[in-house]
Design a protein around this motif. Structure first.
Motif, mmCIF file in Angstrom:
data_model
loop_
_atom_site.group_PDB
_atom_site.id
_atom_site.type_symbol
_atom_site.label_atom_id
_atom_site.label_comp_id
_atom_site.label_asym_id
_atom_site.label_seq_id
_atom_site.Cartn_x
_atom_site.Cartn_y
_atom_site.Cartn_z
ATOM 1 N N LEU A 268 25.758 28.126 -39.342
ATOM 2 C CA LEU A 268 26.572 27.643 -38.394
ATOM 3 C C LEU A 268 27.022 26.188 -38.571
ATOM 4 O O LEU A 268 28.282 25.748 -38.485
ATOM 5 C CB LEU A 268 26.014 27.846 -36.935
ATOM 6 N N VAL A 269 26.045 25.328 -38.768
ATOM 7 C CA VAL A 269 26.383 23.883 -38.876
ATOM 8 C C VAL A 269 27.015 23.784 -40.065
ATOM 9 O O VAL A 269 28.099 22.745 -40.007
ATOM 10 C CB VAL A 269 24.957 23.018 -38.941
ATOM 11 N N THR A 270 26.862 24.195 -41.389
ATOM 12 C CA THR A 270 27.615 23.953 -42.380
ATOM 13 C C THR A 270 29.058 24.430 -42.101
ATOM 14 O O THR A 270 29.863 23.688 -42.407
ATOM 15 C CB THR A 270 27.078 24.973 -43.632
ATOM 16 N N ALA A 271 29.365 25.683 -41.460
ATOM 17 C CA ALA A 271 30.546 25.810 -41.305
ATOM 18 C C ALA A 271 31.144 25.098 -40.040
ATOM 19 O O ALA A 271 32.677 24.765 -40.451
ATOM 20 C CB ALA A 271 30.749 27.296 -40.643
ATOM 21 N N LEU A 272 30.763 24.267 -39.402
ATOM 22 C CA LEU A 272 31.377 23.336 -38.383
ATOM 23 C C LEU A 272 31.580 22.113 -39.308
ATOM 24 O O LEU A 272 32.686 21.491 -39.086
ATOM 25 C CB LEU A 272 30.423 23.235 -37.184
ATOM 26 N N GLY A 273 30.791 21.761 -40.053
ATOM 27 C CA GLY A 273 31.093 20.594 -41.035
ATOM 28 C C GLY A 273 32.319 21.017 -41.881
ATOM 29 O O GLY A 273 33.287 20.015 -42.126
ATOM 30 N N GLU A 274 32.341 22.119 -42.479
ATOM 31 C CA GLU A 274 33.794 22.670 -43.047
ATOM 32 C C GLU A 274 35.106 22.423 -42.309
ATOM 33 O O GLU A 274 35.988 21.952 -42.807
ATOM 34 C CB GLU A 274 33.595 23.784 -43.691
ATOM 35 N N CYS A 275 34.924 22.786 -40.996
ATOM 36 C CA CYS A 275 36.071 22.705 -40.107
ATOM 37 C C CYS A 275 36.437 21.065 -39.810
ATOM 38 O O CYS A 275 37.441 21.109 -39.529
ATOM 39 C CB CYS A 275 35.436 23.508 -38.791
ATOM 40 N N GLN A 276 35.407 20.057 -39.720
ATOM 41 C CA GLN A 276 35.638 19.124 -39.356
ATOM 42 C C GLN A 276 36.457 18.492 -40.670
ATOM 43 O O GLN A 276 37.077 17.742 -40.161
ATOM 44 C CB GLN A 276 34.260 18.444 -39.181
ATOM 45 N N LEU A 277 35.965 18.556 -41.780
ATOM 46 C CA LEU A 277 36.480 17.854 -42.847
ATOM 47 C C LEU A 277 38.024 18.691 -43.106
ATOM 48 O O LEU A 277 38.745 17.665 -43.479
ATOM 49 C CB LEU A 277 35.702 18.284 -44.145
ATOM 50 N N ALA A 278 38.119 19.850 -43.037
ATOM 51 C CA ALA A 278 39.410 20.379 -43.267
ATOM 52 C C ALA A 278 40.326 20.064 -42.188
ATOM 53 O O ALA A 278 41.591 19.828 -42.599
ATOM 54 C CB ALA A 278 39.352 22.073 -42.940
ATOM 55 N N LEU A 279 39.815 19.796 -40.856
ATOM 56 C CA LEU A 279 41.030 19.142 -39.962
ATOM 57 C C LEU A 279 41.380 17.802 -40.132
ATOM 58 O O LEU A 279 42.348 17.356 -40.074
ATOM 59 C CB LEU A 279 40.246 19.089 -38.470
ATOM 60 N N ALA A 280 40.224 17.012 -40.673
ATOM 61 C CA ALA A 280 40.745 15.788 -41.069
ATOM 62 C C ALA A 280 41.627 15.751 -42.448
ATOM 63 O O ALA A 280 42.436 14.908 -42.403
ATOM 64 C CB ALA A 280 39.504 14.824 -41.371
ATOM 65 N N ASP A 281 41.476 16.506 -43.102
ATOM 66 C CA ASP A 281 42.229 16.747 -44.312
ATOM 67 C C ASP A 281 43.683 17.060 -44.387
ATOM 68 O O ASP A 281 44.618 16.709 -44.906
ATOM 69 C CB ASP A 281 41.617 17.470 -45.471
#
Length: 715
Positions: A146-159
């Motif tokens: 779950l945490v890894t996936a949320l980290g991916e979402c945070q990076l994708a939103l910024a990108d």
């Protein structure tokens, strides 16, 4: 003015069809320090110097057999089985990532729901607590996913977010639009509590870090804290105050608390400054001055703010934060608390002492009790007043324990939202995706968090709750087992399985323990005097194998509604008893005619044959923590119209004083009576008092005394 619709109402409709200045917020942003990507040992921050009492980590207390563990196990099944990709679906969709074909959980957690994302934060906390409790590797794997996936979402939103967020730390399950609209005072339901959802996500990430050691969770949370500061640190306090005053749209949960906790872990000044952005000045100042302005306010919108103020007091020393929190607690616990420990009607605080007047099917939002328990803990850490733990026991035993349905489910948390206190209501469960569904997931995997506390100097152990459990206190080399059938009646035994040494053992003497509280150590009675509503202290050089037994007989008792003393609840010790009846109007009970010289309810309310079950007036009384869909009556109407002693009636009205206490109320409060003569003397003295106060005529006084003489009450 018409009250805006509650979120629960909208869900049903949908289913059917110390003020900081602006400069204080504007701390220059610093570069985010790199945090290790791999997990390490748990990062446990030192408790604040302001705490005279400290909790034990969740993993140092384990539950023993009993109803609390059974309820926990039901929630563990849900935690293990619920698909993680469903929790992540709304986050991935918002970030433009593959949702892996998963559908959102539902309720308020839908693809277009304005509160989407909050449930995921609660789920993080659920799994983190479950892992801290059980150390099941599969739970840690699930949490890390779950945490890894949320980290991916945070990076994708910024990108490549569409629209791209104003800061790379942004993480939510919807665009930044809701936060922008709030700054122009957009109201609910156009937007739904954006900072509330932010709080739940942040809290879940911090729990993932502190309870399981996941370092990435702290990295994500720290960046979110920077984003919050970037949005709010530039706003004047007047604008913030107006935002936080908006019904539901301005609800921010415990943002001040979680940002203060984040500050402890990161040391970043902007995280503490961001926490102070959530000062809700008008209410904060009123409560600091002990001015009660709660009537008509949304209960759960405001309760967690005060837990945050206690954390801000820890870090700033500003006394108004602590004063406000203490005074607020006193405005809720008591004058706005129903017998089960919950508060509010339709999510709203009502007037002080408006209990009988507000009994309906939508009392006691479960979220509100969740947050009142958190506030009670925080207050106790600073000032170990037994009243905080008395309230904690009431809310935990009679609301939280009762809020999880006694049925297995891997698709729904099966918890309550409102818990009605009106006559003949039923509990409704499920609540997938709602606020109470989220806090409900957490409630049942942290029952042990307040069983034991320790003093800051490590020389005192507090036993607050008598739940079957094992405490491991590695700093002292202690392992203590507590055996108990709580909430059922019985002897509680504490055994020092390992370790020993000199320390004070403080045993809580509940305020309801009017039937006695006796303690033995290795079979030897202890001479200490136990006062209900206090702690009894045992000081000695403890040895391995020492056994402390605590006996607290339960007594039947009533609690009267302050606005109508004839509306009452019935308890057996700490346990709320509810009448099982299909009627939807108040059941009427009369008890005094059955009283013996003992003057207690045991003559009218008799054991039914099962633990904590009784019968009276042809009805079964059951403990409220048995969670099913049967109709129940938590309150009844007390009718004692005539002064009567057994079969001897006086024919005289049982008149009340201005405080609502009737002649028979006052008389039987003086029981037990050692002899018939002592009883007759008490009747004469009280009848004379009623005569002198104009509540009896001379003829009525004489008739009451004559009836007491005719009565032959047994012991």
């Amino acid at each position: 003015m018409t009250q805006p619709p509650t979120r629960r109402t909208l869900l049903r409709l949908a289913a059917g069809g110390v003020a900081a200045t602006p400069l204080a917020h504007a701390v220059p942003a610093a570069a985010l320090p790199a945090l290790p990507a791999s997990d390490t040992a748990l990062a446990v921050a030192a408790p604040p110097a302001t705490w005279s009492v400290q909790p034990f980590p969740l993993d140092q207390v384990t539950l023993g057999d009993g109803v609390f563990r059974r309820k926990r196990d039901l929630m563990l099944e849900f935690a293990r089985a619920y698909p993680a990709d469903r929790i992540l679906a709304v986050f991935r969709a918002n970030a433009g990532l593959d949702t892996r074909g998963a559908q959102p959980p539902g309720g308020w957690e839908t693809a277009d729901g304005n509160l989407r994302g909050h449930f995921g934060g609660h789920f993080l906390t659920l799994v983190a607590q479950a892992y801290a409790d059980t150390r099941e590797a599969a739970l840690k794997t699930r949490l890390d996913y779950l945490v890894t996936a949320l980290g991916e979402c945070q990076l994708a939103l910024a990108d490549h977010g569409s629209p791209r967020p104003s800061h790379p730390g942004y993480l939510a399950a919807y665009p930044e639009t809701q936060f922008i609209l709030l700054e122009s005072y957009t109201t609910y339901p156009t937007i739904w509590a954006p900072y509330y959802t932010c709080h739940k996500i942040l809290r879940g990430l911090l729990d993932a870090h502190t309870l399981t050691g996941n370092q990435q969770a702290l990295t994500i949370a720290s960046k979110m804290g920077d984003w919050v500061h970037s949005r709010l640190g530039r706003l004047p306090q007047t604008q913030l105050d107006r935002m936080w005053s908006i019904y539901i749209a301005g609800e921010y949960g415990g943002m001040n608390e979680v940002l203060a906790d984040l500050y402890v872990l990161t040391g970043r000044a902007e995280h503490l400054a961001a926490a102070r952005c959530f000062d809700n000045t008008a209410l904060l100042d009123a409560c600091a001055d002990n001015r009660d302005i709660l009537d008509g306010r949304h209960a759960n919108q405001h309760i967690p703010q005060f837990t945050g103020y206690m954390r801000l007091f820890d870090h700033t020393g500003a006394a108004r934060y602590a004063d406000a929190a203490r005074n607020f607690w006193g405005m809720v616990a008591g004058p706005r608390t129903y017998s089960l420990g919950g508060t509010g009607q339709g999510e709203i605080f009502r007037a002080r002492n408006a209990i009988a007047a507000t009994l309906t099917d939508n009392n006691a939002e479960t979220c509100a009790t969740y947050n009142m328990l958190k506030l009670s803990r925080q207050l106790f850490f600073h000032t170990p007043d037994p009243a905080y733990m008395d309230y904690y026991e009431r809310g935990l035993t009679n609301h939280i324990l009762a809020s999880r349905r006694d049925a297995r489910s891997t698709t729904s948390p099966e918890v309550t939202y409102f818990v009605g206190m009106g006559p003949g209501v039923v509990r409704e469960y499920d609540n997938t995706g709602t606020c109470c569904g989220g806090t409900g997931m957490e409630n049942h995997t942290k029952y042990q968090d307040s069983v034991y506390f320790r003093s800051a100097d490590g020389n005192t152990l507090y036993v607050n709750l008598y739940l079957a459990s094992t405490l491991r206190w590695p700093e002292r080399g202690l392992v203590i087992d507590q055996t108990s059938d709580y909430p059922a009646e019985g002897v509680r035994t504490l055994t020092l399985r390992e370790g020993g040494g000199s320390f004070d053992l403080k045993l809580r003497v509940p305020s309801w323990a009017t039937g006695g509280f006796t303690v033995t150590v290795n079979g030897v009675p202890q001479p200490a005097v136990a006062v209900p509503g206090s702690y009894l202290t045992l000081s000695r050089n403890w040895q391995g194998g020492d056994r402390i037994t605590v006996s607290t007989p339960y007594r039947l008792r009533v609690e009267r509604a302050p606005d109508d003393p004839t509306v009452q609840s019935l308890f057996h010790g700490p346990v709320l008893l509810v009448a099982r009846s299909q009627a939807t109007t108040f059941r009427t009970f009369s008890f005094y005619k059955d009283f013996t010289l003992q003057g207690d309810l045991a003559a009218s309310v008799r054991p039914e044959g099962r633990p904590l079950h009784f019968t009276t007036h042809g009805l079964v009384l059951a403990p409220f923590h048995i969670a099913d869909t049967a109709r129940y009556h938590a309150y009844f109407r007390r009718s004692e119209p005539v002064v009567v002693f057994g079969t001897a009636t006086s024919g005289v009205p049982n008149r009340a004083r201005t405080d609502g206490q009737t002649f028979l109320d006052v008389l039987w409060a003086r029981a037990p009576f050692a002899t018939q003569g002592a009883f007759l003397d008490a009747v004469r003295v009280l009848a004379d008092t009623w005569l002198s106060q104009g509540l009896f005529s001379r003829a009525e006084r004489d008739a009451v005394v004559a009836a007491s003489v005719r009565a032959n009450l047994r012991r």
